[in-house]
Design an enzyme around this catalytic site. Structure first.
Site, PDB file in Angstrom:
ATOM      1  N   GLU A   1       1.060  -0.735   0.258  1.00  0.00           N
ATOM      2  CA  GLU A   1       0.163  -0.159   0.424  1.00  0.00           C
ATOM      3  C   GLU A   1       0.814   1.343  -0.253  1.00  0.00           C
ATOM      4  O   GLU A   1       0.513   2.235   0.480  1.00  0.00           O
ATOM      5  CB  GLU A   1      -0.796  -0.130   0.947  1.00  0.00           C
ATOM      6  CG  GLU A   1      -2.171  -1.242   1.696  1.00  0.00           C
ATOM      7  CD  GLU A   1      -2.771  -1.097   1.451  1.00  0.00           C
ATOM      8  OE1 GLU A   1      -4.094  -0.597   1.581  1.00  0.00           O
ATOM      9  OE2 GLU A   1      -2.784  -0.922   3.380  1.00  0.00           O
TER      10      GLU A   1
ATOM     11  N   HIS B   1       0.047   5.355   7.975  1.00  0.00           N
ATOM     12  CA  HIS B   1      -1.145   5.207   7.369  1.00  0.00           C
ATOM     13  C   HIS B   1      -1.263   4.074   8.825  1.00  0.00           C
ATOM     14  O   HIS B   1      -0.627   3.278   8.902  1.00  0.00           O
ATOM     15  CB  HIS B   1      -1.345   4.053   6.140  1.00  0.00           C
ATOM     16  CG  HIS B   1      -2.533   3.066   5.903  1.00  0.00           C
ATOM     17  ND1 HIS B   1      -3.715   3.012   6.532  1.00  0.00           N
ATOM     18  CD2 HIS B   1      -2.328   2.024   6.126  1.00  0.00           C
ATOM     19  CE1 HIS B   1      -4.867   1.796   5.453  1.00  0.00           C
ATOM     20  NE2 HIS B   1      -3.370   1.489   5.532  1.00  0.00           N
TER      21      HIS B   1
ATOM     22  N   HIS C   1      -4.046   0.988  11.056  1.00  0.00           N
ATOM     23  CA  HIS C   1      -5.930   0.548  11.317  1.00  0.00           C
ATOM     24  C   HIS C   1      -6.151   0.815  13.566  1.00  0.00           C
ATOM     25  O   HIS C   1      -6.506  -0.161  13.825  1.00  0.00           O
ATOM     26  CB  HIS C   1      -5.850  -1.208  11.261  1.00  0.00           C
ATOM     27  CG  HIS C   1      -5.213  -1.604  10.448  1.00  0.00           C
ATOM     28  ND1 HIS C   1      -4.498  -2.203   9.723  1.00  0.00           N
ATOM     29  CD2 HIS C   1      -5.371  -0.258   8.637  1.00  0.00           C
ATOM     30  CE1 HIS C   1      -4.226  -3.021   8.608  1.00  0.00           C
ATOM     31  NE2 HIS C   1      -4.098  -1.694   8.014  1.00  0.00           N
TER      32      HIS C   1
ATOM     33  N   HIS D   1     -11.264  -0.408   6.428  1.00  0.00           N
ATOM     34  CA  HIS D   1      -9.845  -0.771   7.066  1.00  0.00           C
ATOM     35  C   HIS D   1      -8.929  -0.342   7.632  1.00  0.00           C
ATOM     36  O   HIS D   1      -8.432  -0.467   8.581  1.00  0.00           O
ATOM     37  CB  HIS D   1      -9.302  -0.052   4.880  1.00  0.00           C
ATOM     38  CG  HIS D   1      -7.910  -0.597   5.567  1.00  0.00           C
ATOM     39  ND1 HIS D   1      -7.135  -0.784   3.240  1.00  0.00           N
ATOM     40  CD2 HIS D   1      -7.173  -0.593   5.720  1.00  0.00           C
ATOM     41  CE1 HIS D   1      -6.508  -0.600   3.511  1.00  0.00           C
ATOM     42  NE2 HIS D   1      -5.985  -0.509   5.337  1.00  0.00           N
TER      43      HIS D   1
END
Lengths: 261, 261, 261, 261
Positions: free
Chosen positions: A102, A121, A123, A192
């Protein structure tokens, strides 16, 4: 199948002259690398990332390059794991090591947002529920004022269809995500996680942490009944003040995260 | 009374020729034992197990044998605590040490599911509420996509009546549980816990951890209102992707769990 | 003022011949003292107690004596802090050290319940809400089956009036509490905490921990909708099974709690 | 802009003869400094403060002076970081180091409340939701009885208008906050945090911690339905009792927080 996809993507990139093996912008400043390593570990310490998630920084010598670790758990990152990428997210020289599927999240945001110098980024757990519900994430206190009053949600189904694996695994999806992020500081990704951007490593870590805290506190506050959120004006004023304070927690977090084992 | 039950069970097994003291399949690969020991400690570190719960792996030399620790707290397991069992869950040689009352969970699943190479049984806390309510556990994010959209619940009252101690303490109950698990990855046990299966130790640990995380996040998301879950297609695609990523958290978890005290 | 109260109480006790300075039952077994010290620290490690709370054990040489630490934080207790009390909760010889204001909880329960060998009093956090609401604490899984289906609540206002400090600070209140506890394993104290009793130190620690866990899980389960609790028969059967398993977590907890600093 | 504000403020203070560089009240007692350093770290250990928040103590030699660390994360405070301030919150000699923007919280409360000897300002997480909702924080158990039945909320919009950065960044706002605090022990700050006051360092730390605990437990209890809170009489009686007990957790917390790294 993933290998094939990567191969296809590589072939595709090779097909375009501009995407040939990029050249290096030269060695980044040692402090930048040190802070990037620290940020990886700090985010793990704070519970923003677990075995997954990544942080990057724009190259200090060239705005068309960024730095990010190879594909690995953030808590284990060391200086030698840092890889240089161009904004198409092609590695300058990964030395045969796997890179994040990603990474396009980072490259495409750096393309679309010249003001952004660092990207996280994750979660992070309390944020996930806001990405899958109709409730908007909003600042309940000054620490999360950077959220502003309009945190967008990226619904990957809108662009990748109903059967994607939810990953931002190519430049097109990265650009789609960057479009939804627009000029904001945080974008939620349905089913996500989320992406946080900033003008420095300490600031983006601060924001990723307090976005998580805000989600947790907003959930709690909503259960008590009607909530008074920060107004747009309060959020703007408090965010400006906080920008002058990010080094205080950063020094603390870095010190804890970089303790010899 | 438990001693009597075990005695009765032992007598019963001895009565059947096939259940005589099983022979060993030979020493398992050292890496398998090392990973099984690590899995026990990792699951304790992650809060999936506490003083109770167990993890097993199918023997690498013989699909009709499996390996599991003697009856003890998972956090304390060492290589010398690993015992070999046949699929009727009779120990090859327990060396006089107590074995888990619920080892039949493992043996019967290995019988019914040749694809399964590793099994975790736990009382992981966030999952418990889903086992005692009418709400179905469903994946809220890609990390828990392996859940699919149809996580079954084993109601032991249906087979053991209204006055059982809730334990899967014999082969019959193990077979009943395996039937409810069917071809899924996780089965909840009403008033007790859950079982997770996988094709490797790193994968089953990954799944046991993210089943717990999903339960926590789904509860939170439901309190915010209507939830957008992964579709069956998204879940399938994301699960396939994640299967290529399980070593990333595994390396991290193992490293932490196996640190010298 | 507390000093005065204690003085008054002491004077009062001295006024009654039966309450004269009690004699010692002799040195308790070293293992009993070791386990009592360990229990104090384990309960702190598990978050059942914080700076407050206490655990006691009936003297192994004399059922009319019990052992408990002097007034101090449980996490810091050592063997030399253990004091012997008679069942009127008069110290045999406190060596001038302060004793717990609420020692009467222990003494009066030992009087009323000859079967009880160990007592924990705590403010364990998840249990508090059940003491102040109309919802009954009930077992959601086999680990907390010892709760049975009828956990009583002690409303101190009923006996001490509307302006008490909520403490069980004399023998009368202790006896009132013991009456509400009746033949159960746990009694909640409205606006205060709870008391757990058992037939051994490992068992009472097990129960205090899983009472806390059950409260947390029951709260979560109730938010998902209708809950299937253990039936009285299931609870009885599972509690009997668990009684044979208490040493497994005890060994783990003790090992962690007693690690050299 | 902050620098300009500080400059303006400094200029303003310099303009008033009474606010000229204050003189020192002399070296504080070593125990006071040690306890202040410990309190900073204890509050961090307990999760009451994170990278932000501060604790102060009135000078033991002069009620018109108070002591607080320079602007830094509480977990890192050492004796040499302690700075002396007058009640207008002007540093006697900060040695060029930055001081907290919100020191006026402390100075103005010391002015308005001669009984107060120590002040904590924090963003402790469970308290935040109560500051932004219409639900009143009330004691659910004796440990938080000091809250009384009337915890006020400071709405900074009422005095600073709709576009403030929410900080108590000058003497006027500090005085406004002190007015809302009135004779209470805790005041919530909408969209920001809270302030706790006490008659000693151990007591104010005790209160800051149990205010946080109460918020968490009250939220949980409210979800179970109707809650029985402490009456005003019970709260008063229990608070008096607890005042005699604050050294017990303090010794524990201090010992943990001051362990050599």
């Amino acid at each position: 199948m993933r290998a094939l996809t990567l191969l296809a993507m590589g072939a595709c990139l090779i097909g375009l002259p501009a995407a040939a093996q990029p050249t290096s912008a030269g060695a980044p400043d040692a402090q930048v690398v040190e802070d990037l390593v620290a940020a990886s570990r700090v985010l793990a310490d704070l519970g923003v990332v677990d075995g997954f998630g990544h942080v990057s920084v724009r190259h200090d010598k060239d705005p068309n390059r960024y730095l990010m670790s190879r594909s690995m758990a953030p808590a284990l990152v060391k200086a030698e794991d840092i890889v240089e990428f161009d904004l198409d997210s092609v590695a300058v020289d990964a030395k045969g090591r796997a890179v994040f599927l990603e990474r396009f999240i980072h490259g495409e945001i750096y393309k679309a947002r010249p003001d952004v110098k660092a990207v996280v980024h994750s979660h992070s757990p309390s944020v996930i529920p806001f990405g899958v519900s109709k409730v908007r994430l909003q600042p309940v206190y000054h620490m999360s004022s950077f959220l502003g009053v309009d945190v967008p949600v990226f619904e990957i189904r809108d662009v990748a269809g109903p059967a994607s694996d939810l990953l931002v695994r190519n430049a097109g999806l990265g650009a789609d995500l960057a479009k939804v992020l627009s000029d904001k500081t945080v974008v939620l990704m349905r089913g996500h996680g989320s992406v946080t951007v900033g003008t420095s490593i300490p600031q983006v870590v601060f924001r990723a942490y307090y976005a998580e805290m805000n989600a947790r506190l907003q959930s709690e506050a909503m259960r008590l009944g009607e909530v008074t959120y920060l107004t747009a004006e309060e959020a703007a004023a408090a965010a400006k003040t906080n920008d002058g304070q990010v080094m205080r927690p950063w020094e603390l977090w870095k010190r804890k995260a970089m303790k010899p084992e």
